[in-house]
Enzyme design. Sequence first.
Site, PDB file in Angstrom:
ATOM      1  CG  ASP A 401      37.412  34.917  52.381  1.00  0.00           C
ATOM      2  OD1 ASP A 401      37.070  34.309  53.411  1.00  0.00           O
ATOM      3  OD2 ASP A 401      36.723  35.825  51.856  1.00  0.00           O
ATOM      4  CD  GLU A 404      35.320  28.725  54.973  1.00  0.00           C
ATOM      5  OE1 GLU A 404      34.790  29.075  53.909  1.00  0.00           O
ATOM      6  OE2 GLU A 404      36.185  29.368  55.565  1.00  0.00           O
ATOM      7  CG  ASP A 476      32.542  36.835  57.604  1.00  0.00           C
ATOM      8  OD1 ASP A 476      33.658  37.379  57.445  1.00  0.00           O
ATOM      9  OD2 ASP A 476      31.923  36.253  56.690  1.00  0.00           O
TER      10      ASP A 476
HETATM   11  O1  MIG Z   1      31.316  36.262  51.016  1.00  0.00           O
HETATM   12  O2  MIG Z   1      35.736  38.992  50.440  1.00  0.00           O
HETATM   13  O3  MIG Z   1      35.342  36.452  55.816  1.00  0.00           O
HETATM   14  O4  MIG Z   1      36.556  38.964  55.605  1.00  0.00           O
HETATM   15  O5  MIG Z   1      35.644  40.662  53.560  1.00  0.00           O
HETATM   16  C1  MIG Z   1      32.155  37.043  51.800  1.00  0.00           C
HETATM   17  C2  MIG Z   1      34.639  39.495  51.132  1.00  0.00           C
HETATM   18  C3  MIG Z   1      33.580  36.848  51.402  1.00  0.00           C
HETATM   19  C4  MIG Z   1      34.390  36.705  53.651  1.00  0.00           C
HETATM   20  C5  MIG Z   1      35.499  37.102  54.581  1.00  0.00           C
HETATM   21  C6  MIG Z   1      35.487  38.599  54.754  1.00  0.00           C
HETATM   22  C7  MIG Z   1      35.659  39.263  53.418  1.00  0.00           C
HETATM   23  C8  MIG Z   1      34.518  38.830  52.495  1.00  0.00           C
HETATM   24  N1  MIG Z   1      34.518  37.366  52.362  1.00  0.00           N
END
Ligand code: MIG
Length: 808
Positions: A401, A404, A476
């Site tokens: 996650d 980017e 998201d």
């Molecule tokens: O700043 O880990 O897209 O699926 O639950 C948010 C918490 C960070 C973004 C992900 C989302 C996840 C969330 N993350």
Amino acid sequence: MPKPPNLSMISTFKQSTSKSLGKFLSYQNIPSGIKGESTYGKFRVIVYSESIIRISITSDEQFEDFSYSVIANPNEDKFELTETESHLEIRTAVCQLIISREPVRFSFQDLQGRVINEDDNFGTSWIGEQVTTYKKLQPGERFIGLGEKTGPLDRKGAAYENWNSDAYAYNKGTDPLYSSMPFYIGVHHPFTYGIFLDNTHKSFFNFGASNNRFASFSADAGEMDYYLMYGNSVSEVIRHYTALTGRMELPPLWSIGYQQCRYSYYPDKEVFAVAQTFREKDIPADAIVLDIHYMDRYKIFTWDEKHFSDPKGLIDAIKKQGFRVVIMCDPGIKVEPGYDAYDDGIKNDVFLKYPDGENYQGQVWPGWCHFPDFTKPAVRAWWATKFKDYVELGVEGFWNDMNEIATWGNALPENIEFDFEGNKATMRRGRNVFGFQMARSTYEGTKKLMNGKRPFNLTRSSFSGIQRYSAVWTGDNVAYDEHMLLGVRIVNSMGLTGVAFAGYDAGGFVGEANPKLFARWISIASFAPFFRAHSMINTRDSEPWSYGEEVEGICRNYIKFRYQLMPYIYSLFYDASQTGMPVQRSLAIHYAHDPRVYNGLYHNQYLFGPSILVAPVESNKELVKVFLPDGDWFDLYTGRVFSGDQEIIVDSPIHRLPVFIKAGSVLPMQYATAHTGIRQKEWILHIFCGKDPSDFLYYTDDGQTFDYQNGKSMKRLIQYLASENKILISAEDGSYQTDFKTIKIVLHGTDVNEISCNGDQQKLTHHVHSFFSPLEKYDPINDPDTMGEENVKVAVIDYSKSKIEITW
Ligand code: MIG
């Protein structure tokens, strides 16, 4: 021969207008192609195959030859080179490239000289460092693909930017999102072709937006380096693109089951309770996903000892119930002396740096963090070893996650330096591949550590080629109907762009679903390649049972149906691994030249594999118009047959997502199971009789190891010979042993009372059949058009590994 100017000496900041590739000066032969000079800029053409030609154009002295995406080499296909006064001609067995001399411009044609794709007069031009190629709009031309993008299926008239971004709560027009896949497919009668721009800088695609002259693609800097692919269908173009950028390995079977996620399940007791509830409520599921709260203050490679005091105990306990654990992996490593990942990262010098050598710090969940430079092989190798503890505890799924890279402030400094495989580059070139290379490192590491077992790997940010390492989800999204349909379209688009294993957060991540929306979202997502429900912190419970009994029943029905379909779905994944063909297929793949496919009323529709047509519809619509393509179609619920090539109105109450099965297809299925780890003794073949013939390659293996790569799999070709009322099943191919003892044959849409299997007559029994448990409340028994009332004929025969011929 005039000497070309030394172009690297041309100062770019003085250039304020666009400058195009100039007049032809000279060329020379190189392996598989030619290299040439013009009065402004150099060009190079390399023939990768009879259908794939690469064009590189630079204003520098040298061509670069590094790519993260392309793994293919030119395969020495033969081509003929002809020179005339006005042009050069490169001709393969299926297409030709005409290179005009004054100025140097490219026209891609079939062998009869019909234009597939050609440069506009501007050809390839520079404005400062930015390089753009302009292509003439062809009559009636449409543009599809470009991966994870919002917008309609047909991208004509729109423009897009590739710049991987944390797009929290994006909407139907937000651009860019998390991933960049600079590949599109052009469609104009009778042609389909692909263009892949292999440049990782910020790039722009303009498909006739604010102009009626050209479609163009640009990169902020670097070379113009693109591949032209000619195919006689969209699927052939996808095959070419995935031959260049690679295909997926088979994921573990469990990972294509239902995954339950939440930001976040904790403590461990809650995780256990959720797992248990699935079993108590008889809702199939294969994975529970742990979001950031399993970590000690969001620090990667740690556990929160208070809430997860015994991770091994937890993982073992839910594994006994058939659940796997997927964990969140964030790239930011907290700056905190004494924290192992930090200390070791400093020691091994793995972090992204500013030009003066200081490690870059950005703020994210754990606080101030450094970020491993995943574009450096030694750093990928370092990160890869860090998963040892997780793997030893039994974690089998990994979720990349925030790659980017997402940081608070969302403005990663441009001067950060990336290793870029030894070709040092700034953030402007490195950013778009950071997530891709992080996911690669996680996959390579966990694959090695898991010692022959397949890891499941998921990423938010990616770039072309990601399919070799990871599944991708659409980040998201937001809990409303339009977003649900947008997610379907994005996954359709990713499928056109080589990513077969993709999905969205079912139920909606941001905001809260209502009961109908949740039910409809789960229904649709049960026909998505990656099937996971997820929701944001501080929102209502969102498990299949959280919205009342009626929704629970609907979720159970559809999730079970997905498990019944698992043999079919797994075979589709195998197909994706071999040909790049997506599991979820935009109708543009099979019906590219039918304008109805692009109509906003129908552009969310897709085929789930070759045989299942899904028409996603809003949760509050009880009636919907559906486009049925050519052929005949069985209503999944009633067995009623509709002829295709028409638009029909169908009922779409909340318990009934419009789904149709193509007449003339055979679906290998199984009984619904609690999870994918349960072996079956009966092979179930659903035969949907019709006038069209079909082929389906059934594939199976152990679902968990890489032994299939050494032949330990089993394949059978199932052929439906419509005009002869016959099914031919080839003998088992491969050494994997199933537990099959019998074959259940379920015939839909026929009146016969007997079949013959390899010459033995067999009486058929008459059944009232249903894929679904009836939801009486919504299906008055007397309604003949209700689910659960289809008349089918059934026979059970002994399983045989050799050739089987069934006739009726
Ligand atoms: O700043 O880990 O897209 O699926 O639950 C948010 C918490 C960070 C973004 C992900 C989302 C996840 C969330 N993350």
